[in-house]
Design an enzyme around this catalytic site. Sequence first.
Site, PDB file in Angstrom:
ATOM      1  N   GLU A  27       0.774  -1.252   0.020  1.00 12.43           N
ATOM      2  CA  GLU A  27       0.070  -0.039   0.013  1.00 12.43           C
ATOM      3  C   GLU A  27       0.963   1.275   0.001  1.00 12.43           C
ATOM      4  O   GLU A  27       0.790   2.060   0.933  1.00 12.43           O
ATOM      5  CB  GLU A  27      -0.943  -0.117   0.994  1.00 12.43           C
ATOM      6  CG  GLU A  27      -1.951  -1.221   1.196  1.00 12.43           C
ATOM      7  CD  GLU A  27      -2.934  -1.277   2.325  1.00 12.43           C
ATOM      8  OE1 GLU A  27      -2.876  -0.348   3.083  1.00 12.43           O
ATOM      9  OE2 GLU A  27      -3.607  -2.381   2.258  1.00 12.43           O
ATOM     10  N   ASN A  64       2.008  -5.055  -2.992  1.00 14.03           N
ATOM     11  CA  ASN A  64       0.690  -5.363  -3.027  1.00 14.03           C
ATOM     12  C   ASN A  64      -0.011  -4.103  -2.408  1.00 14.03           C
ATOM     13  O   ASN A  64       0.463  -3.402  -2.040  1.00 14.03           O
ATOM     14  CB  ASN A  64       0.740  -6.455  -1.695  1.00 14.03           C
ATOM     15  CG  ASN A  64      -0.633  -7.110  -1.529  1.00 14.03           C
ATOM     16  OD1 ASN A  64      -1.265  -7.646  -2.351  1.00 14.03           O
ATOM     17  ND2 ASN A  64      -1.148  -6.898  -0.207  1.00 14.03           N
ATOM     18  N   HIS A  81     -10.631  -6.187  -2.388  1.00 13.20           N
ATOM     19  CA  HIS A  81     -11.347  -6.026  -1.163  1.00 13.20           C
ATOM     20  C   HIS A  81     -12.592  -4.963  -2.155  1.00 13.20           C
ATOM     21  O   HIS A  81     -12.703  -3.802  -2.430  1.00 13.20           O
ATOM     22  CB  HIS A  81     -10.931  -5.218  -0.160  1.00 13.20           C
ATOM     23  CG  HIS A  81      -9.942  -5.967   0.649  1.00 13.20           C
ATOM     24  ND1 HIS A  81     -10.263  -6.846   1.358  1.00 13.20           N
ATOM     25  CD2 HIS A  81      -8.683  -5.677   0.886  1.00 13.20           C
ATOM     26  CE1 HIS A  81      -9.149  -7.474   2.048  1.00 13.20           C
ATOM     27  NE2 HIS A  81      -8.298  -6.582   1.661  1.00 13.20           N
ATOM     28  N   GLU A 137      -6.254 -10.850  -1.506  1.00 15.70           N
ATOM     29  CA  GLU A 137      -6.853 -10.359  -0.321  1.00 15.70           C
ATOM     30  C   GLU A 137      -8.328 -10.535  -0.461  1.00 15.70           C
ATOM     31  O   GLU A 137      -9.323  -9.568  -0.039  1.00 15.70           O
ATOM     32  CB  GLU A 137      -6.372  -9.374   0.450  1.00 15.70           C
ATOM     33  CG  GLU A 137      -4.947  -9.217   0.725  1.00 15.70           C
ATOM     34  CD  GLU A 137      -4.710  -7.871   1.612  1.00 15.70           C
ATOM     35  OE1 GLU A 137      -5.434  -7.089   2.284  1.00 15.70           O
ATOM     36  OE2 GLU A 137      -3.321  -7.723   1.508  1.00 15.70           O
ATOM     37  N   ASP A 183     -12.296 -10.347  -0.737  1.00 15.03           N
ATOM     38  CA  ASP A 183     -13.609 -10.501  -0.206  1.00 15.03           C
ATOM     39  C   ASP A 183     -14.660  -9.494  -0.955  1.00 15.03           C
ATOM     40  O   ASP A 183     -14.132  -8.527  -1.370  1.00 15.03           O
ATOM     41  CB  ASP A 183     -13.489 -10.384   1.472  1.00 15.03           C
ATOM     42  CG  ASP A 183     -12.941  -9.006   1.651  1.00 15.03           C
ATOM     43  OD1 ASP A 183     -12.882  -8.002   1.019  1.00 15.03           O
ATOM     44  OD2 ASP A 183     -12.500  -9.094   2.900  1.00 15.03           O
TER      45      ASP A 183
END
Length: 351
Positions: free
Chosen positions: A161, A202, A238, A266, A268
């Site tokens: 990030e 990432n 996400h 990651e 979801d």
Amino acid sequence: MPSLLSLIATTALVCGALASPAASDTSSFHPVSGLNVAAKSARKLYFGTATNSEQWNDTTYFNILKNNAEFGQVTPANVMKWFATEPEEGVFTFQDGDIIANFTEKTGKLLRGHNCVWHNQLPDWLENGTFSPSQLAFIVSRHCFNLVSHYKGHVWDVINEALNDDGTFRSDIFFNTLNTTYIPLALYAARAADPKAKLYINDFNIEGIGAKSTALKNLIKWLKSENVPIDGVGLQSHFEVGGVPPTLQQNMEEFVALGLEVAITELDIRFTSLPPDAAGIAQQKKDYETVVAACNAVEKCVGVTVWDFTDKYSWIPGTFPGQGDACPWTDTFVKKPAYEGIIEGFQTHGH
């Protein structure tokens, strides 16, 4: 030598897998028996999940986690971050990370190291300290080297990030002190620690083509031009239900064209209001299928990881109050239609 019984059992399994269902049976027939099996059948390296070891006392959770048919890869959600691995300056503590690393070794799962350098979850001595550029450069290099050296042979989210949504660099202790030089410093240190590790950057909101993904591609091009080691990009993914970027596959292909591999790291897909209705549940299934199918279509998208697999341990409600139900299993460990969406995504025509 294998016993006769084990050979008979193996033969039965193979024959069962090869048997064709009757046409009238197709709605209830499941030709694969887990998400990782489906991923490997699609020639991906794994389907995985994030986890925290304190959840393992929940035996229902742990029995699903350890099943290699479901999960062939694990990402430690927290215990390899800076606060946990270097809580005091120069003092490294790997006990909690070792619990997950030893579990993956024992069960034959792949491990994703997460992460070396991130603006969040820093120890107090670092977050509140004052350092010269040379001091912080040493601290970054030492941390990345010791962390990756301790967990050799794995994939690492070395930089996590680093960018704002508009494509500028995030203002944090690393950028404010070292400008962009902390990024190659971290990558060089990780490569020195483990010449065979896969080194990733990432981030979130880089899944579709836009300002942030373009900025990351430009960063990758710069790193490559300077011969800085970089192997992959992790797309956190996400998403909100109905919000999967239509350019996801094209975007991954553009990262791959820079000489990288990519991974969904990651995943979801959350509802912004609860409880979801039937249309929302169907959309979530479609969204999971779309994300997985995009990875399936890109040869160098190596695998997919969800940010835990059950709503019981999802991070979403704590960060986005009133939102949730983002995972493939409910909080009582019932598989949702989203689970079948993942299977169907891997069964789409791939690369």
